[in-house]
Design an enzyme around this catalytic site. Structure first.
Site, mmCIF file in Angstrom:
data_model
loop_
_atom_site.group_PDB
_atom_site.id
_atom_site.type_symbol
_atom_site.label_atom_id
_atom_site.label_comp_id
_atom_site.label_asym_id
_atom_site.label_seq_id
_atom_site.Cartn_x
_atom_site.Cartn_y
_atom_site.Cartn_z
ATOM 1 C CE1 TYR A 138 -3.401 -18.086 -17.730
ATOM 2 C CE2 TYR A 138 -2.602 -15.879 -18.112
ATOM 3 C CZ TYR A 138 -3.548 -16.692 -17.742
ATOM 4 O OH TYR A 138 -5.034 -16.493 -17.496
ATOM 5 C CB THR A 141 -0.873 -9.472 -22.042
ATOM 6 O OG1 THR A 141 -1.375 -9.490 -20.834
ATOM 7 C CG2 THR A 141 -0.657 -8.052 -22.359
ATOM 8 N NE ARG A 313 23.175 10.007 6.190
ATOM 9 C CZ ARG A 313 24.206 10.057 5.688
ATOM 10 N NH1 ARG A 313 25.265 9.262 5.759
ATOM 11 N NH2 ARG A 313 24.254 10.844 4.753
ATOM 12 C CD GLN A 333 13.576 9.574 8.245
ATOM 13 O OE1 GLN A 333 13.501 10.353 7.582
ATOM 14 N NE2 GLN A 333 14.335 8.369 7.735
ATOM 15 N NE ARG A 336 9.126 11.569 4.487
ATOM 16 C CZ ARG A 336 10.354 11.735 3.925
ATOM 17 N NH1 ARG A 336 11.039 12.537 4.762
ATOM 18 N NH2 ARG A 336 10.924 11.224 2.705
ATOM 19 C CD GLU A 427 -2.923 -12.131 -13.254
ATOM 20 O OE1 GLU A 427 -4.032 -12.661 -12.904
ATOM 21 O OE2 GLU A 427 -2.282 -12.540 -14.310
#
Length: 667
Positions: A138, A141, A313, A333, A336, A427
């Site tokens: 396609y 661009t 961990r 932790q 986030r 897109e």
């Protein structure tokens, strides 16, 4: 899942789950049928050594590309041998998890012909494309233009005498640049060019152009084509041959212009067909809704890796020589990580809803009902922008959440990031898309007094009068668990931001000048509107009949985490528009903190519900069995640099240096 070798190091985490994980897998998949198909295909790929991908990052570009070609050919062979359905083939392409030319062939070339080709053109070209007798890409661009499609420079000039179009690249910047599959593989392409008849321009249209010989794969006369070079990341998107293409007066028959919407006759007359032009926008809605669905997949992969590794961990906090604290138990932790987990589910459900919207819009278009199209177009543009920007940032955040080991290719996160980030641009550039949404919102606000009722995701604007006046009813932290209170706060924020921007715009004598001047503010209003959509669709999902022990309760918690984290992150918006008071903001944050404690025991089970095989996840840190450190150690020795104990170059460069230093030391 594959990769479980004896001991399950995360077994203790899985026992804590307060809900039926198998039922959550069905909710995530969308249906039992979808779950079964995906699970079957994922296991088929994971058990086949040809689809191994651990060594990708160590291969040279040429070897990587050849290996990708080998996998694609083998995949097609398996498709034919196993007689896979279209649905299974689609899953297969995704789960092989290696960008290659077939993505563009099936994902862009075929849909473009389906959407814009006449029945005759579809019969001719799709028959070949479905059997892979031709391979398409396609080409839209260009080197000089991406988002501004109207600015494309490639020309297609009609030649009356020969009944042909002449495709030409008049400038260096008119070179097609970026199309995947173009560089080395595609035999054909849908090429977008400016239609010129008798010196008159008639806008940008699509043309089917053969690029390479079907005998020896050499470029046809007048065609210059090649690869544009290495991209960001190691393996990542470098398995794809993104290409450059130039035309030097290349001739194609007139019937190779895609003519479903606009036709050019033998006499060179332009005749609009009875197919409405808006159908092309329907295709765009489809492409963007798949991008939103892909965002939830990429985000959930990153979150799965970070969550599992956060439980494996351990750092600090050991008392008297006991075990150190699991990183996932630290509140920093959780604050986030858990909003990213909630966002993965939120994007999954808004993606589901967008799929419904696409089907609804398509049915309406076929009945010549275009009433919901502008809103659907703005909605998918905004959600494409919101989800891809967030996901790109979130994958990087997940890498940081994995500490130093997240930087290893073996973590899977650097590669996932490198493959994913172009979604912010293709897109539709994300900022450009938000400006389109803002235009639609400003138009909606301007029509509020005219009796024209806002539809779909802007329906809340019809209650603008109430939303501009209302005061948040939250009096304690628990009130922030009530969907009505959350929803009204988000609606009020979006409505107030939109109305405030519209009022500012009205002060400019020239609306375009005002739009340019206020564009950054308008983008913020568009983001507020899009976040409201995601929150409202999550809330709507919870109104559905959801079975399984504890499943709905977990989704309710995640919905509240998603909404209240957004409220916290955009507190300035909510306070400056007076949707909430500082006291209410503080209560919302208190509630958010306590929600993290509810997510914690279920975190591993919630990422298990994604049902990703270790092969698909592609991460030593995110292994299902949590057996991370032995596998990291084992993997390190497989690096080509460890093929020899003494490195190549020792004799030429290290030894002379060391000997010279020794001599100097004696002086």
């Amino acid at each position: 899942m594959d990769g479980v070798e004896g001991v399950d190091h995360l077994a203790d985490e899985r026992i804590k789950a307060q809900f039926d994980v198998d039922e959550m897998k069905i909710v995530w998949a969308g249906s039992r049928h979808d779950f079964n198909v995906t699970d079957r295909v994922a296991r088929l790929i994971a058990s086949d050594p040809v689809f191994e991908k651990d060594s990708r990052v160590m291969l040279s570009r040429k070897d990587l590309f050849k290996n990708t070609l080998r996998k694609a050919a083998y995949a097609w062979k398996r498709v034919l041998e196993l007689r896979l359905t279209e649905e299974e083939v689609k899953k297969l392409r995704i789960l092989i998890d290696e960008p290659n030319y077939t993505d563009l062939h099936w994902g862009m070339f075929i849909p473009a012909i389906k959407g814009q080709g006449t029945e005759e053109q579809q019969k001719k070209w799709l028959t070949l494309a479905y059997k892979m007798k031709i391979i398409g890409c396609y080409a839209q661009t260009e080197l000089g233009h991406g988002s501004n499609v109207q600015g494309l420079e490639t020309t297609a000039t009609f030649d009356h005498q020969t009944d042909e179009f002449v495709l030409h690249s008049p400038t260096l910047t008119s070179s097609k640049w970026w199309p995947g599959g173009l560089g080395k593989v595609s035999t054909h392409s849908v090429v977008y060019a400016r239609l010129i008849i008798d010196g008159q321009e008639h806008g940008v249209h699509g043309f089917i152009v053969q690029l390479r010989s079907l005998d020896d794969h050499m470029p046809l006369p007048g065609i210059t084509v090649g690869d544009i070079g290495m991209k960001f990341g190691s393996g990542a998107y470098n398995s794809m041959d993104n290409g450059v293409l130039r035309f030097d007066h290349v001739r194609i028959p007139r019937d190779q212009m895609l003519m479903r919407v606009t036709q050019v006759t033998r006499e060179g007359k332009i005749v609009p067909s009875n197919v409405p032009r808006q159908l092309i926008y329907g295709t765009m809605v489809f492409v963007r809704q798949t991008i939103v669905a892909d965002a939830s997949i990429a985000l959930s992969r990153a979150v799965c890796i970070a969550t599992r590794y956060s439980a494996v961990r351990r750092q600090f906090g050991s008392n008297g020589g006991g075990l150190e604290t699991q990183v996932i138990d630290y509140k920093t932790q959780q604050s986030r990580l858990f909003p990213l987990l909630a966002s993965a589910y939120a994007f999954r459900f808004v993606g589901e809803w967008l799929n419904w919207l696409y089907l609804d819009v398509t049915q309406r278009l076929q009945a010549n009902d275009f009433s919901t199209l502008p809103e659907a177009h703005a909605c998918t543009a905004g959600l494409k922008s919101l989800t891809t920007s967030f996901t790109a940032d979130a994958i990087e955040e997940c890498r940081k959440l994995c500490g130093g080991h997240g930087y290893l290719s073996a973590s899977g996160l650097p590669e996932l990031f490198a493959v994913y980030v172009p979604a912010c641009t293709y897109e539709g550039d994300n900022v450009v898309l938000l400006l389109q949404v803002a235009r639609f919102l400003m138009k909606t606000v301007s029509q509020l007094g005219s009796g024209k009722k806002p539809v779909g995701t802007t329906a809340y604007m019809a209650r603008a009068e109430h939303l501009l006046q209302c005061q948040c009813a939250a009096q304690n932290a628990e009130d922030w668990l009530k969907p009505d209170i959350i929803l009204e706060a988000f609606e009020a924020r979006a409505a107030r931001m939109c109305v405030a921007r519209a009022q500012k715009l009205s002060h400019y004598p020239n609306p375009e000048e005002g739009f340019a001047e206020l564009s950054a503010d308008l983008v913020e209003a568009a983001v507020a509107h899009c976040q409201l959509i995601v929150v409202s669709k999550f809330i709507e999902k919870l109104k559905q009949d959801i079975s399984g022990k504890g499943v709905k309760q977990q989704l309710q918690i995640l919905c509240n985490v998603y909404a209240l984290n957004l409220l916290h992150k955009h507190e300035g918006d909510f306070l400056s528009t007076r949707c909430i008071t500082p006291k209410q903001a503080s209560l919302a944050n208190d509630q958010l903190r306590s929600l993290y404690s509810l997510v914690r025991p279920n975190a591993i089970a919630l990422v298990d519900a994604f049902n990703y095989t270790d092969h698909y996840l592609g991460s030593v840190l995110g292994r299902y069995d949590g057996n991370v450190y032995p596998k990291l150690y084992e993997g390190a020795w497989k690096d080509p640099l460890n093929d020899s104990v003494v490195p190549d170059g020792y004799q030429e460069y290290i030894r002379p240096l060391l000997k010279q230093q020794l001599r100097n030391a004696r002086l």
